[in-house]
Write an enzyme that holds these catalytic residues in place. Structure first.
Site, mmCIF file in Angstrom:
data_model
loop_
_atom_site.group_PDB
_atom_site.id
_atom_site.type_symbol
_atom_site.label_atom_id
_atom_site.label_comp_id
_atom_site.label_asym_id
_atom_site.label_seq_id
_atom_site.Cartn_x
_atom_site.Cartn_y
_atom_site.Cartn_z
ATOM 1 N N GLU A 1 43.868 9.928 -12.382
ATOM 2 C CA GLU A 1 43.651 11.261 -12.963
ATOM 3 C C GLU A 1 43.981 12.359 -11.955
ATOM 4 O O GLU A 1 44.038 13.536 -12.311
ATOM 5 C CB GLU A 1 42.198 11.393 -13.468
ATOM 6 N N CYS B 1 47.703 2.095 1.463
ATOM 7 C CA CYS B 1 46.816 0.934 1.603
ATOM 8 C C CYS B 1 47.297 0.048 2.742
ATOM 9 O O CYS B 1 46.564 -0.789 3.234
ATOM 10 C CB CYS B 1 46.771 0.139 0.312
HETATM 11 P P1 NAD Z 1 39.896 4.709 -6.796
HETATM 12 O O1 NAD Z 1 39.268 3.357 -6.754
HETATM 13 O O2 NAD Z 1 39.038 5.889 -6.631
HETATM 14 O O3 NAD Z 1 40.664 4.908 -8.202
HETATM 15 C C1 NAD Z 1 41.515 3.919 -8.705
HETATM 16 C C2 NAD Z 1 41.469 3.975 -10.228
HETATM 17 O O4 NAD Z 1 40.151 3.665 -10.672
HETATM 18 C C3 NAD Z 1 41.820 5.343 -10.783
HETATM 19 O O5 NAD Z 1 42.658 5.180 -11.896
HETATM 20 C C4 NAD Z 1 40.468 5.930 -11.158
HETATM 21 O O6 NAD Z 1 40.535 6.784 -12.270
HETATM 22 C C5 NAD Z 1 39.652 4.706 -11.504
HETATM 23 N N1 NAD Z 1 38.218 4.894 -11.192
HETATM 24 C C6 NAD Z 1 37.679 5.731 -10.263
HETATM 25 N N2 NAD Z 1 36.340 5.595 -10.243
HETATM 26 C C7 NAD Z 1 36.031 4.651 -11.154
HETATM 27 C C8 NAD Z 1 34.802 4.064 -11.574
HETATM 28 N N3 NAD Z 1 33.631 4.426 -11.054
HETATM 29 N N4 NAD Z 1 34.854 3.098 -12.523
HETATM 30 C C9 NAD Z 1 36.022 2.713 -13.060
HETATM 31 N N5 NAD Z 1 37.219 3.249 -12.693
HETATM 32 C C10 NAD Z 1 37.217 4.203 -11.759
HETATM 33 O O7 NAD Z 1 41.080 4.662 -5.709
HETATM 34 P P2 NAD Z 1 41.989 5.865 -5.222
HETATM 35 O O8 NAD Z 1 41.163 6.761 -4.358
HETATM 36 O O9 NAD Z 1 42.741 6.432 -6.345
HETATM 37 O O10 NAD Z 1 43.047 5.060 -4.303
HETATM 38 C C11 NAD Z 1 42.840 4.788 -2.939
HETATM 39 C C12 NAD Z 1 42.329 3.377 -2.741
HETATM 40 O O11 NAD Z 1 43.237 2.455 -3.299
HETATM 41 C C13 NAD Z 1 42.217 3.000 -1.264
HETATM 42 O O12 NAD Z 1 41.039 2.268 -1.075
HETATM 43 C C14 NAD Z 1 43.428 2.123 -1.028
HETATM 44 O O13 NAD Z 1 43.306 1.181 0.023
HETATM 45 C C15 NAD Z 1 43.521 1.427 -2.347
HETATM 46 N N6 NAD Z 1 44.861 0.904 -2.583
HETATM 47 C C16 NAD Z 1 45.020 -0.445 -2.472
HETATM 48 C C17 NAD Z 1 46.283 -0.997 -2.639
HETATM 49 C C18 NAD Z 1 46.494 -2.475 -2.507
HETATM 50 O O14 NAD Z 1 47.528 -2.963 -2.935
HETATM 51 N N7 NAD Z 1 45.551 -3.216 -1.937
HETATM 52 C C19 NAD Z 1 47.371 -0.167 -2.942
HETATM 53 C C20 NAD Z 1 47.148 1.210 -3.058
HETATM 54 C C21 NAD Z 1 45.880 1.727 -2.879
#
Ligand code: NAD
Length: 509
Positions: A188, A293
């Site tokens: 979002e 990440c």
């Molecule tokens: P996030 O977990 O906050 O959000 C990811 C998704 O989950 C979004 O679409 C968001 O809307 C949704 N979301 C957020 N809160 C939620 C909740 N309480 N319940 C259900 N869904 C929810 O992550 P972010 O801040 O967007 O991304 C950064 C994170 O992603 C970092 O920790 C990074 O390491 C990780 N990441 C991992 C990889 C990998 O391949 N391991 C790749 C990219 C990013």
């Protein structure tokens, strides 16, 4: 003083649309969130938090479309991917502008984000061979066995903010080219560039209902994870949310892959090529403002390389912190004010817990972008395993440095960390590299490569606490994830063949 350049403005895409059954529609929700340029705080658009009815409608459209899509010839699906790769290639610069404006990364990095996703689309074009089954003739007299990989049904993808092009492209092209239908829930925080890719997919000929998009947060995600018609969930994001998604969707009988947070180490051996190594460390730690990440978080200096630290700091000081669309920017802003406050608080905790702050990015000033969410490159020395800056994923331009005497101690340190996304080793010795790659317990290893993200012919193979579920995104593992393997054992009788006797024992062949 350098001139300030006008940030690029998305034109038509000021509200993120839903895509349901082939129609881009405005959500009827009353809950909207602003999409903000992290360098300027300028509002670029609004994203809806879709209603339950809208999410259900997207899933229903996908369920209906699956009935015919699963029977669409594989060459037809492949050709759509060929068309999609051509469209992405020709729109790459236009999408990169919007991506940079909403996410903050530099234009070059935004192009890289799209390019890495484009490579997955290119790989999806070879699904004809990737989805092939196996056949063995004569497992017993007149009996053959073969396997086929059938699509699962409706799959869903939930993506993070840091790669709004690459990560959606890890998911929906592979899912739909395998014969599934898909519901995507982009981040979002920066959904506009993702939507441009989705529009291109529709232009490439993806039929109505095969690809659907809903926007939102926890409520939408939880509905996707619990809906009876969804067969598989791909999640990429933080560890806390990824664990929740894995558990919730798993409890509801879905296949889940959850790619989560990281704490990536790089080990520097005394025989490493010094200049190459330090350049690589600086790029990997501070590029994309540390919001990858696979970003480098921890440099483990072995033995005499402790004397390289000052040179590392000098190189980090040369990086330009600025808005992503400005020329020569090395480090852009963090995604949000909240993200910046979190990183600032973690830096503060490092100081409080006694780490030596060699470079402090907290007071960086960016002329013309005083409101931006900037944190400059920050380096801590003499960090220990009890400190929060070691134990938590910072997700900002902060590098922590630790010191050990031997390779074995470095391996022990890294293997004791719960996370296992990526790791690197810098050395000129083949035998040191071999020892490291065999004994390190991390899913993606770089030898003289600081960010070892595999190309799409392989799969993204983060491990341990950075991943839940057995199969990773893209490559052969994605084909396995998005299909059910069915094994068929068959025998055909000749019309005049004499019947064999009734046999009540296990056939040991
Ligand atoms: P996030 O977990 O906050 O959000 C990811 C998704 O989950 C979004 O679409 C968001 O809307 C949704 N979301 C957020 N809160 C939620 C909740 N309480 N319940 C259900 N869904 C929810 O992550 P972010 O801040 O967007 O991304 C950064 C994170 O992603 C970092 O920790 C990074 O390491 C990780 N990441 C991992 C990889 C990998 O391949 N391991 C790749 C990219 C990013």
């Amino acid at each position: 003083m350098n001139a300030i350049h006008q940030p690029p403005q998305p034109t038509e895409l000021t509200t993120a649309k839903l895509l349901i059954n082939g129609e881009f529609t405005e959500s009827k929700t009353s809950h909207w969130q602003e999409i903000i340029n992290p360098a300027t705080q300028q509002v670029l658009g609004k994203v809806p938090f879709a209603t339950a009815d809208e999410v259900n409608a997207a899933i229903a459209a996908a369920q209906q479309a699956f009935k015919s899509w699963r029977h669409t010839p594989i060459q037809a699906r492949m050709r759509m991917m060929l068309k999609l790769q051509e469209l992405i290639r020709s729109n790459l610069k236009r999408i990169a502008q919007v991506l940079s404006a909403e996410q903050g990364k530099t234009l070059a990095d935004a192009e890289g984000d799209i390019q890495r996703g484009l490579e997955v689309v290119e790989h999806a074009c070879s699904i004809g061979t990737l989805q092939m089954g196996e056949y063995i003739q004569g497992v017993a007299q007149g009996i053959d066995t073969y396997s086929i990989h059938q699509p699962l049904g409706v799959c869903a993808g939930i993506t993070p903010f840091n790669f709004p092009a690459m990560i959606p492209l890890w998911m929906f092209p592979m899912a739909i080219v395998c014969g599934n239908t898909f519901v995507l829930k982009p981040s979002e925080q920066d959904p506009l560039s993702t939507m441009m890719l989705v529009e291109l997919a529709m232009q490439a000929g993806v039929p109505a209902g095969v690809l659907n998009v809903v926007h939102g947060g926890k409520e939408v995600v939880d509905l996707l994870c619990t809906h009876q018609d969804i067969k598989a969930i791909s999640f990429v994001g933080s560890t806390a949310v990824g664990t929740h998604v894995y558990n919730l969707a798993g409890q509801h009988g879905k296949r889940v892959q959850s790619m989560m947070g990281a704490k990536n180490h790089v080990v520097v051996m005394p025989d490493a090529h010094k200049e190459q190594t330090l350049n690589a460390l600086v790029g990997a730690a501070f590029g994309a403002a540390g919001q990858r990440c696979m970003a480098l978080s921890v440099a483990v200096m072995v033995g005499e390389t402790k004397h390289w630290v000052n040179d590392l700091v000098d190189k980090a000081k040369t990086l330009q912190v600025n808005a992503g669309h400005e020329p020569n920017t090395d480090v852009g802003p963090l995604i949000s004010q909240r993200a910046k406050a979190r990183v600032m608080e973690l830096i503060h905790s490092g100081v409080e817990q006694g780490a030596e702050l060699l470079l402090d990015g907290r007071n960086v000033e960016v002329k013309g972008y005083e409101q931006g969410n900037f944190v400059g490159p920050t380096i801590f020395n003499h960090v220990d395993t009890q400190m929060r800056i070691y134990n938590e994923e910072i997700f900002g331009p902060v590098l922590v440095i630790m010191h050990v005497d031997t390779l074995e101690q470095a391996i022990q340190l890294i293997n004791a960390n719960p996370l296992g996304n990526g790791v690197g080793l810098f050395t000129q010795s083949g035998s040191t590299a071999r020892t490291f790659q065999n004994n390190i317990d991390v899913g993606q290893v770089g030898i003289n490569i600081p960010i070892p993200v595999p190309v799409p012919f392989f799969s993204f193979t983060g491990s341990r606490g950075s991943k839940l579920g057995d199969l990773g995104p893209y490559g052969k593992q994605a084909v396995q994830f998005y299909t059910q393997t069915k094994t068929i054992t068959s025998r055909w009788f000749e019309d005049d063949q004499e019947a064999s006797a009734v046999n009540t024992t296990i056939d040991l062949r």
